[in-house]
Design a protein around this motif. Structure first.
Motif, short mmCIF file in Angstrom:
data_model
loop_
_atom_site.label_atom_id
_atom_site.label_comp_id
_atom_site.label_asym_id
_atom_site.label_seq_id
_atom_site.Cartn_x
_atom_site.Cartn_y
_atom_site.Cartn_z
N UNK A 243 0.82 -0.94 0.11
CA UNK A 243 -0.05 -0.10 -0.11
C UNK A 243 0.84 1.33 -0.03
N UNK A 244 0.56 2.39 -0.82
CA UNK A 244 1.19 3.56 -0.79
C UNK A 244 0.84 4.34 -1.88
N UNK A 245 1.52 5.04 -2.38
CA UNK A 245 1.43 6.05 -3.70
C UNK A 245 2.21 5.33 -4.91
N UNK A 246 1.41 5.33 -6.07
CA UNK A 246 2.02 4.92 -7.35
C UNK A 246 1.23 5.74 -8.28
N UNK A 247 2.06 5.44 -9.51
CA UNK A 247 1.50 6.28 -10.62
C UNK A 247 -0.05 5.78 -10.98
#
Length: 350
Positions: A243-247
């Motif tokens: 889980x996190x930030x991605x494009x």
């Protein structure tokens, strides 16, 4: 309330995970003011990669890089966060009764049981999941949790410089491997050449993906991690290790190819599934106020599929097995998957 009895038994899950030390069901009986009550909890034991049994198979000089790329502490952190309250309507996550640090390199997560359906996924269910994942990606509340300290996911560049550079690309460039009977039976010389050409463009691909809008990502949104309820259209998310930030569009990759990789859905279904899932995901983005065009999202999604799935389509896990009709069939599906992804990348290239 008193505990009368309990027993732990391993959960029968065949797919290995590099940072999962164990999965167990804990069953038992409680004494309550209203009488005895049975319970069942799911317990997941996660650990740092370098302390796992899998680490012995990796050269010591590469273990630190894998530790960085596999954020084992993500999942305990997620279950301690406010993500459950931030999820868009239609998405849920299991209720965590306890998250316990076992030591500095491992933790256990005790979860309430979730009742699910195990039927094969339909295109309609993929569409529903894609829409909810689009809302998840653009939700301000989910993004706020993703930006909190401790919730991170390895960047695209880290994956390219790690697994792709040291394992996948050398294998693609190996002429001897290209002539392995199983590879030669499924991957035509033209397809191998296309994969090699795509690998050569990885530096430019990383730059392009780094310029894409970063949104919240489950990180491994394959159908195995999206539990469908038997009596509603809600979906329960599990396994938050990445889980996190991605494009934008990241979660569409595993949603679409997860069942194909496991042999539960044919690669030929992608031509119908992909446009439906993409449109639904974009609708989800729009409903959360994220105004990106379908064309923009499809380009990001195509590049991400190539990086995280297309280039690694060789059936590495079968190369030491006899070449049989069954293994050739699996390799052929992987080749069709790679061809579909490369076609998608070309179709989105300006």
């Amino acid at each position: 309330v008193q505990l009368l009895s309990s027993i732990a038994s391993p959960h029968p899950y065949a797919l290995p995970a590099l940072t999962t030390a164990g999965r167990h069901w804990v069953r038992g009986t409680l004494s309550t003011p209203r009488g005895p009550r049975d319970f069942r909890l799911f317990v997941k034991h996660v650990q740092r990669f370098s302390t796992s049994v899998h680490a012995a198979m990796v050269p010591e000089e590469h273990r630190a890089a894998l530790d960085a790329a596999l954020p084992w502490a993500n999942e305990p952190s997620v279950y301690r966060s406010g993500l459950a309250q931030a999820l868009p309507s239609g998405l849920t996550m299991p209720r965590a009764l306890l998250v316990s640090d076992l030591d500095q390199d491992s933790a256990s997560i005790w979860l309430a049981e979730v009742t699910t359906r195990d039927d094969p996924w339909t295109t309609a269910q993929l569409e529903r999941a894609a829409y909810l994942l689009g809302r998840f990606a653009a939700s301000p509340g989910v993004r706020a949790v993703a930006e909190e300290s401790g919730h991170r996911m390895a960047a695209v560049g880290d994956y390219v410089e790690g697994r792709l550079r040291h394992q996948v690309v050398p294998a693609l460039m190996d002429d001897g491997l290209a002539h392995h009977p199983l590879i030669a039976a499924a991957f035509s010389p033209t397809l191998v050449a296309r994969l090699r050409a795509a690998a050569a463009q990885l530096p430019e691909v990383v730059v392009e993906l780094d310029a894409m809008p970063p949104l919240a990502s489950h990180g491994d949104a394959c159908p195995n991690n999206l539990l469908i309820h038997p009596d509603s259209s809600d979906i329960t998310l599990i396994d938050f290790g990445f889980f996190g930030l991605q494009p934008v569009g990241f979660d569409l990759t595993q949603l679409l190819v997860g069942e194909v990789q496991l042999g539960r859905r044919p690669a030929s279904a992608l031509s119908a599934d992909e446009p439906v899932a993409l449109s639904a995901y974009v609708r989800g983005l729009l409903d959360e106020g994220q105004s990106l065009t379908e064309r923009e999202v499809r380009r990001s999604h195509a590049l991400l599929m190539m990086v995280f799935c297309g280039l690694s389509a060789y059936p590495f896990e079968l190369l030491d097995q006899p070449v049989t009709p069954a293994t050739v069939a699996i390799a052929t599906e992987r080749a069709h998957l790679a061809g579909f992804i490369l076609d998608l990348v070309e179709a989105t290239t300006e």
